[in-house]
Structures are given as C-alpha cells and as structure tokens.
Scaffold this motif. Structure first.
Motif, PDB file in Angstrom:
ATOM      1  N   GLU A  14     -39.772  20.998 -11.617  1.00  0.00           N
ATOM      2  CA  GLU A  14     -40.597  22.201 -11.730  1.00  0.00           C
ATOM      3  C   GLU A  14     -40.796  22.817 -10.346  1.00  0.00           C
ATOM      4  O   GLU A  14     -40.874  22.117  -9.347  1.00  0.00           O
ATOM      5  N   CYS A  15     -40.899  24.142 -10.324  1.00  0.00           N
ATOM      6  CA  CYS A  15     -41.171  24.889  -9.102  1.00  0.00           C
ATOM      7  C   CYS A  15     -42.422  25.727  -9.347  1.00  0.00           C
ATOM      8  O   CYS A  15     -42.491  26.455 -10.334  1.00  0.00           O
ATOM      9  N   LYS A  16     -43.419  25.607  -8.463  1.00  0.00           N
ATOM     10  CA  LYS A  16     -44.684  26.329  -8.624  1.00  0.00           C
ATOM     11  C   LYS A  16     -45.141  26.914  -7.305  1.00  0.00           C
ATOM     12  O   LYS A  16     -44.987  26.301  -6.251  1.00  0.00           O
ATOM     13  N   LYS A  17     -45.760  28.100  -7.390  1.00  0.00           N
ATOM     14  CA  LYS A  17     -46.413  28.705  -6.233  1.00  0.00           C
ATOM     15  C   LYS A  17     -47.901  28.408  -6.367  1.00  0.00           C
ATOM     16  O   LYS A  17     -48.501  28.692  -7.398  1.00  0.00           O
TER      17      LYS A  17
ATOM     18  N   TYR B 243     -42.298  21.943  -5.117  1.00  0.00           N
ATOM     19  CA  TYR B 243     -41.157  21.570  -5.938  1.00  0.00           C
ATOM     20  C   TYR B 243     -41.331  20.120  -6.366  1.00  0.00           C
ATOM     21  O   TYR B 243     -41.366  19.228  -5.521  1.00  0.00           O
ATOM     22  N   CYS B 244     -41.483  19.924  -7.661  1.00  0.00           N
ATOM     23  CA  CYS B 244     -41.583  18.576  -8.220  1.00  0.00           C
ATOM     24  C   CYS B 244     -40.161  18.091  -8.461  1.00  0.00           C
ATOM     25  O   CYS B 244     -39.398  18.734  -9.201  1.00  0.00           O
ATOM     26  N   VAL B 245     -39.794  16.993  -7.812  1.00  0.00           N
ATOM     27  CA  VAL B 245     -38.420  16.474  -7.928  1.00  0.00           C
ATOM     28  C   VAL B 245     -38.444  15.032  -8.422  1.00  0.00           C
ATOM     29  O   VAL B 245     -39.256  14.229  -7.988  1.00  0.00           O
TER      30      VAL B 245
ATOM     31  N   CYS C 110     -43.552  20.248  -0.624  1.00  0.00           N
ATOM     32  CA  CYS C 110     -44.216  21.535  -0.391  1.00  0.00           C
ATOM     33  C   CYS C 110     -43.612  22.272   0.793  1.00  0.00           C
ATOM     34  O   CYS C 110     -43.318  21.678   1.825  1.00  0.00           O
ATOM     35  N   PHE C 111     -43.501  23.597   0.630  1.00  0.00           N
ATOM     36  CA  PHE C 111     -43.004  24.471   1.685  1.00  0.00           C
ATOM     37  C   PHE C 111     -43.967  25.629   1.876  1.00  0.00           C
ATOM     38  O   PHE C 111     -44.650  26.033   0.939  1.00  0.00           O
TER      39      PHE C 111
ATOM     40  N   ASP D 261     -34.777  28.528  -2.111  1.00  0.00           N
ATOM     41  CA  ASP D 261     -33.814  28.956  -3.120  1.00  0.00           C
ATOM     42  C   ASP D 261     -33.423  27.780  -4.026  1.00  0.00           C
ATOM     43  O   ASP D 261     -32.243  27.520  -4.250  1.00  0.00           O
ATOM     44  N   PHE D 262     -34.424  27.063  -4.528  1.00  0.00           N
ATOM     45  CA  PHE D 262     -34.198  25.956  -5.455  1.00  0.00           C
ATOM     46  C   PHE D 262     -34.634  26.423  -6.841  1.00  0.00           C
ATOM     47  O   PHE D 262     -35.621  27.151  -6.969  1.00  0.00           O
ATOM     48  N   THR D 263     -33.937  25.983  -7.863  1.00  0.00           N
ATOM     49  CA  THR D 263     -34.302  26.353  -9.229  1.00  0.00           C
ATOM     50  C   THR D 263     -34.521  25.098 -10.063  1.00  0.00           C
ATOM     51  O   THR D 263     -33.935  24.045  -9.786  1.00  0.00           O
ATOM     52  N   GLU D 264     -35.344  25.232 -11.085  1.00  0.00           N
ATOM     53  CA  GLU D 264     -35.582  24.118 -12.002  1.00  0.00           C
ATOM     54  C   GLU D 264     -34.262  23.709 -12.642  1.00  0.00           C
ATOM     55  O   GLU D 264     -33.457  24.559 -13.014  1.00  0.00           O
ATOM     56  N   GLY D 265     -34.035  22.400 -12.725  1.00  0.00           N
ATOM     57  CA  GLY D 265     -32.804  21.879 -13.311  1.00  0.00           C
ATOM     58  C   GLY D 265     -31.682  21.666 -12.310  1.00  0.00           C
ATOM     59  O   GLY D 265     -30.617  21.172 -12.662  1.00  0.00           O
TER      60      GLY D 265
END
Length: 103
Positions: free
Chosen positions: A83-86, A97-99, A55-56, A61-65
């Motif tokens: 996945e990236c979610k607000k 950001y789920c990594v 969490c930030f 500037d990260f993108t899914e994939g």
C-alpha cells in the motif's frame, strides 16, 4: 511489539530501489497486517511473514503491487509494495509505503 521502533541511525544506510528513506519501521509480523491486505497477498500468491513501513518526505514513483528492492548496508532483498499512502503528521506531509518482505 513496539510499532514506533525504527532503524534510527541506520536509516541512512537503507535504500528502497536506490532511494534513502526518511524513516523505516522495523519488520512487523504479518498478523498485524489488515485482513484486506492479507487477502490481496494470498490472491497474488505473494508469500510474506513480515512487513515494514518505509517513509519519504517526497512522493516516490512506486505503485501498489510493484516488486522493489530494499537494502541495508548493501545487503538487498525483494519486497512487495502492499500500500502507498500520503500522511499529514505534525504539519508535514509524508509518503508511506507498506512493503511485504518476500520469503
């Protein structure tokens, strides 16, 4: 499994592509990852056993994939941005950001 467990004081020593997060969950087994995301990983031939939520307080500037580098106290490992979610939590916005931890 306690999904609320985080690195706590060690969070200051975590970096995702060189950026220190606000919070970072402990690794969670992939069986708790949604079927939709498990299918995406299988299709892309990405082998993970565990994933984390990073969490930030500001959007990154990260993108899914995308392949990213996650490190704790200088020890790095490759992770895959699933996945990236607000999110809006207690009156404040967070970018989560789920990594997946690449084996």
């Amino acid at each position: 499994m306690n999904f609320e467990e985080h690195y706590g004081e060690l969070t200051r020593e975590i970096e995702l592509n060189g950026i220190v997060p606000y919070a970072n969950s402990m690794p969670i087994h992939k069986c708790f990852l949604g079927k939709k995301f498990q299918k995406v990983l299988k299709k892309k031939n990405i082998n993970i056993e565990y994933f984390m939520n990073v969490c930030f307080e500001t959007q990154q500037d990260f993108t899914e994939g995308e392949l990213l580098t996650w490190s704790l106290q200088g020890e790095g490992m490759d992770v895959y941005a699933i996945e990236c979610k607000k999110l809006f939590v207690k009156g404040k916005h967070f970018w989560v950001y789920c990594v997946g931890i690449i084996e």
